[in-house]
Structure formats: structure tokens, C-alpha cells
Design a protein around this motif. Sequence first.
Motif: not given
Length: 254
Positions: A105-110
Motif C-alpha cells: 500500500m502507499l502510505a505517508r512515512l511521516r
Amino acid sequence: MASAPQLPLFYNGLEPLSSEIHANYRVRQTNVAPFLVGQHAVPLTVEEFPMVQRHMPIVFAAGDEPVPIALMGLNEGVNVFVDADGKLVEDTFYVPAYVRRYPYMLARLRPDAQELSLCFDPTSPTIGAFDDGDALFEGAQPTDFTKGILNFAEQFEQAAARTGQFVKEVRELDLLMEGEVTIQQDGFEQPFVYRGFQMVNEEKLNALRGDQLRKMTQSGLLPLIYAHLFSLSLMREIFARQVSQGKMPQPQLV
């Protein structure tokens, strides 16, 4: 003490895919999804409504964020579309994109990050430092296989955004109501009543002005609503599958 962010359905963890850390990682193909066993509801995107309506009821989750979901069973812990190993009981069933996306999945690391990064669930048995399988990297570059995973994840995020807009429009028209399905099973004195979901109110839909309906038709909103409404007749088919598979339901909330 701060609590850890809640992970999405199916995911036990998220780790960003890295050409340095995962240079020798490969992916093994599989035809089973153990994580799907016992999962009775799966999130949907609006693009999937026409395919899903042929196989599963489409409803909206209860609460303030009524995302569309496909019902793969009417009771908690029941999925009539897969066996005990997570293999489809029939090859003709449509598998929702949310399921096919896992373990990626695509996710924001911060929280303040602008870009989404391709991540994976490190607990998945399909990805690791194997001797066989599809390579994720060639040197420091992603393989075509990895590019395909990224492309699918990007398409899913775009579809999720369109789904959010669809739900927003449906709510602005005040079309959702609490759903209820009553099924009378032979041999039981009391009917099985299922609640805990939302559905479109047909009376409110039919009462909309002509200009509103034209706008909904032109935007593609109206056909999606009817796909949802038509799919509700499958509630009894799912119930019958539970009975035939020996997964006798209990009259409880969906």
C-alpha cells in the motif's frame, strides 16, 4: 503515552520498500489469502460496484464515515467465498481490489510528508529474502514487477479518492439510512435480523427533483447507487451459502 496509529484492515505492520534494505527480496505467487478467512466485510471503490453487484451485497459502513463495503458473509467471522485456507471456493468470484492490493500500500512515512511511499506488510509470507519468486529490484532499480505493484497501488489511491467524493455527494443529498434485513429460515421460529450497516433510502431517492437526478446521471452517481440497491437482493444468497457451508449464522449485527 501516545498510542500507535491504527493499521488498515489486514495489515499487521507497514515497512517502506527500500532498494538498500530489500535488495534481495522476492515475491512468491499464491492462490490463497489466509488473511481473508473469517473476514466478512471488505472496503470497496466505486469503480468496482458494477462487478461486485453480481456476487456480493454492497452496503455502507455504520458511523460517521460510511465507506462502501462488500459483504462476504452476514456474520462476524464468516466468509462464504473462501475455504479454511483462504482459497476461493469458486474461481468466478470477483476479488475486491483492496484484497488484491495486500500486502502492499502507499502510505505517508511521516504525518507532514507530502509524498506517499510504497510500503508492505513485513509479516506477509509472500514477500522476503527467498531463492525463488519475482525479484523486486535489479541493483538499485525497481524491476518491472515492482513498477506494476506501484502502478496498482497508485490506481487504488486514485479510486479511493473518487470513492470519497461519491460518499460525500450521497451524504450531501441525505440519502443514507440505517439498514435492516430480515430473513426467515425454515426450522427457526424467530427470523434472523441483520443491522449495523447503512443503505440508500429509495423513498428519498425517488423524491429527488428532476434536475438533481439529471445531474446524478450525468456524473455517473445514479448508476452507482442503483448498483448498490440491486446488490442488496444477494443478502439472502449469502445467507443460504452460510447455511449450505455449515456456517449457521446467529441473529446478530452485521
